[in-house]
Design a protein around this motif. Structure first.
Motif, PDB file in Angstrom:
ATOM      1  N   LEU A   1       9.905  -3.166  -5.607  1.00  0.00           N
ATOM      2  CA  LEU A   1       9.647  -1.818  -5.117  1.00  0.00           C
ATOM      3  C   LEU A   1      10.957  -1.049  -4.965  1.00  0.00           C
ATOM      4  CD1 LEU A   1       7.031  -2.524  -2.281  1.00  0.00           C
ATOM      5  CD2 LEU A   1       6.616  -1.998  -4.701  1.00  0.00           C
ATOM      6  N   PRO A   2      10.916   0.263  -5.202  1.00  0.00           N
ATOM      7  CA  PRO A   2      12.056   1.100  -4.852  1.00  0.00           C
ATOM      8  C   PRO A   2      12.002   1.446  -3.362  1.00  0.00           C
ATOM      9  CG  PRO A   2      10.358   2.461  -5.798  1.00  0.00           C
ATOM     10  CD  PRO A   2       9.837   1.040  -5.837  1.00  0.00           C
ATOM     11  N   GLU A   3      12.990   2.156  -2.889  1.00  0.00           N
ATOM     12  CA  GLU A   3      12.917   2.652  -1.512  1.00  0.00           C
ATOM     13  C   GLU A   3      11.795   3.685  -1.434  1.00  0.00           C
ATOM     14  OE1 GLU A   3      16.183   3.772   1.802  1.00  0.00           O
ATOM     15  OE2 GLU A   3      16.136   5.147   0.092  1.00  0.00           O
TER      16      GLU A   3
ATOM     17  N   PRO B   1      -3.764 -11.709   1.641  1.00  0.00           N
ATOM     18  CA  PRO B   1      -3.929 -11.255   0.259  1.00  0.00           C
ATOM     19  C   PRO B   1      -2.590 -10.957  -0.423  1.00  0.00           C
ATOM     20  CG  PRO B   1      -5.533 -10.190   1.681  1.00  0.00           C
ATOM     21  CD  PRO B   1      -4.580 -10.910   2.581  1.00  0.00           C
ATOM     22  N   PHE B   2      -1.636 -10.315   0.317  1.00  0.00           N
ATOM     23  CA  PHE B   2      -0.322 -10.082  -0.300  1.00  0.00           C
ATOM     24  C   PHE B   2       0.711  -9.913   0.807  1.00  0.00           C
ATOM     25  CE2 PHE B   2      -0.925  -5.704   0.843  1.00  0.00           C
ATOM     26  CZ  PHE B   2       0.344  -5.134   0.874  1.00  0.00           C
ATOM     27  N   SER B   3       1.968 -10.125   0.429  1.00  0.00           N
ATOM     28  CA  SER B   3       3.093  -9.881   1.333  1.00  0.00           C
ATOM     29  C   SER B   3       4.289  -9.418   0.509  1.00  0.00           C
ATOM     30  CB  SER B   3       3.452 -11.147   2.123  1.00  0.00           C
ATOM     31  OG  SER B   3       3.876 -12.185   1.250  1.00  0.00           O
ATOM     32  N   TYR B   4       5.118  -8.574   1.140  1.00  0.00           N
ATOM     33  CA  TYR B   4       6.337  -8.066   0.514  1.00  0.00           C
ATOM     34  C   TYR B   4       7.497  -8.322   1.469  1.00  0.00           C
ATOM     35  CZ  TYR B   4       9.844  -4.735  -1.225  1.00  0.00           C
ATOM     36  OH  TYR B   4      11.006  -4.155  -1.685  1.00  0.00           O
TER      37      TYR B   4
ATOM     38  N   GLY C   1      14.063  -3.759  -3.565  1.00  0.00           N
ATOM     39  CA  GLY C   1      14.634  -5.005  -4.051  1.00  0.00           C
ATOM     40  C   GLY C   1      14.029  -6.263  -3.510  1.00  0.00           C
ATOM     41  N   GLY C   2      12.799  -6.210  -3.009  1.00  0.00           N
ATOM     42  CA  GLY C   2      12.177  -7.404  -2.451  1.00  0.00           C
ATOM     43  C   GLY C   2      11.268  -8.112  -3.433  1.00  0.00           C
TER      44      GLY C   2
END
Length: 434
Positions: free
Chosen positions: A247-249, A270-273, A350-351
């Motif tokens: 992802l971008p900022e 279901p999801f994590s970032y 950047g994650g």
């Protein structure tokens, strides 16, 4: 043109000669006899009726007149020949001028035409041919000048013709030089255009090759890149999917997906970032008997969503950094809103996005009790808040809007630990479930 000479014949009469019908004292006399223009001087002039006798001086004058006449005839022939040469040069120049005018309206279409004979189409050969033509004209002019020197060695020749020829040749050289420069410029432009076209072609081919490679690596059973699902059948800490894109900022986001789970209690994550320094940057989780929660920068908001009935459900979550305002949608209907969820906090870039597991460190250290069990599809993410009408259209299968930050594409999703990808037509499966 050479003026017509009317010679005057001077006849010397001796003192003893008399002219018929003339009277006067005896002595030497000169008689002038007019010869009409065009009279053939090669024939002897009958002066017997006027002059009674001839002398050596008279004979010498007659021979001089004949020689002058022959010289004049030779000069006349030379000038006629020179006039023909001038006409030929004028014709060449006129053809050059006509070609120069026609180039403005049909520059590229007239490559098959020329101004100095049958010139080749190639610009390099055209330049060489023009140079040869120029040298040929110079040689002809030099030969002409040599002939003039030989023919006029016994007399004078007007310089006007020489000056005219030199001016004509100078103009012709100027026309040829201009044509050569234009051809060189066109050649340079053609080279630049060719290089640009070659670069565009190479870029297009590279894009096609990359796309073909992606398609070859993907599952050929899928009708389209987005018609697939990820299956996570067991509650373990090693089954998961991973999104290749990061992802971008962001200062707002919308995340939507289709979920199908019958796990109890809780469907898991279901999801994590996660990003360096913050593993819970964005997390959607239902753990144990707790309600479903949305975490942003490790801050929590409870969502009024329920999807653990073993059927396909479309859920969407929106969030904006302004006041931390959020919305929760299930099957196209907005079921809850709130604020103060990590207000004024930008989502860090950047994650790593993980499907089916909650991250304790970026990209790993999963907990089996928090794993998602079920099937997941059409995970899309945008860097803005979608309109309710767009969310409703995707939920009732009347429209499909791929995420502008993370689109659901086969080549963009990896699976690990026994998780699988399989073909899926979500709207047909949802209709079957109902």
């Amino acid at each position: 043109m050479i003026a017509i000479f009317v010679p005057l014949l001077l006849v010397y009469a001796s003192g003893s000669s008399e002219v018929a019908g003339a009277s006067g004292p005896k002595g030497n006399r000169f008689v002038c006899t007019a010869v009409p223009a065009g009279t053939d001087l090669s024939c002897p002039v009958d002066t017997s009726s006027r002059v009674q006798s001839t002398s050596p001086q008279e004979e010498e004058l007659r021979n001089t007149i004949i020689q002058l006449r022959e010289t004049i005839l030779q000069q006349k022939e030379t000038i006629v020949s020179q006039q023909g040469t001038i006409k030929e040069l004028n014709s060449k120049l006129a053809r050059c001028e006509a070609d120069a005018k026609s180039r403005g309206s049909a520059r590229r279409k007239d490559y098959s035409k020329n101004t100095m004979g049958d010139l080749p189409r190639d610009p390099t050969e055209t330049v060489e041919q023009l140079g040869k033509t120029m040298q040929s004209l110079k040689g002809r002019l030099e030969n002409l000048e040599q002939q003039l020197r030989v023919n006029t060695s016994g007399g004078t020749f007007p310089n006007e013709l020489k000056d005219l020829l030199k001016r004509r040749l100078t103009d012709l050289e100027s026309q040829l030089l201009t044509r050569v420069l234009e051809l060189e410029e066109e050649k340079s432009q053609l080279y630049n255009e060719t290089a640009t076209h070659r670069q565009r072609t190479e870029n297009t081919l590279n894009s096609l090759l990359e796309r073909i490679t992606e398609l070859e690596k993907s599952n050929n059973a899928f009708k389209s890149p987005e018609d697939f699902k990820v299956s996570l059948p067991l509650r373990t800490n090693y089954l998961y999917g991973r999104i290749k894109k990061s992802l971008p900022e962001m200062y707002a986001f919308t995340v939507c997906m289709w979920l199908k789970s019958s796990a109890n209690p809780g469907i898991g994550t279901p999801f994590s970032y996660g990003v360096p320094g913050q593993a819970n940057e964005i997390v959607l989780i239902e753990w144990g008997n707790s309600p479903m929660e949305l975490l942003v920068n490790d801050k929590v908001a409870q969502l009024p969503l329920s999807v653990s009935d073993g059927r396909w459900h479309h859920i969407c979550i929106t969030w904006t950094t302004r006041d931390g305002f959020w919305e929760a949608y299930q099957d196209g209907e907005r079921l809850g809103t709130g604020e103060n969820l990590a207000p004024w906090h930008p989502i860090k870039p950047g994650g790593v996005i993980i499907l089916g597991q909650e991250q304790d460190i970026v990209g790993g250290r999963f907990d089996a009790t928090q794993a998602f069990v079920g099937e997941l599809s059409h995970f899309n993410m945008w860097d803005r808040v979608l309109r309710p009408i767009d969310i409703s259209a995707m939920a009732n299968c009347s429209a499909y809007i791929p995420g502008n930050v993370v689109p659901w594409v086969d080549a963009n999703v990896e699976v690990f630990g026994g998780a699988t990808k399989a073909a899926l037509e979500i709207c047909e499966d949802r209709l079957f479930d109902s």
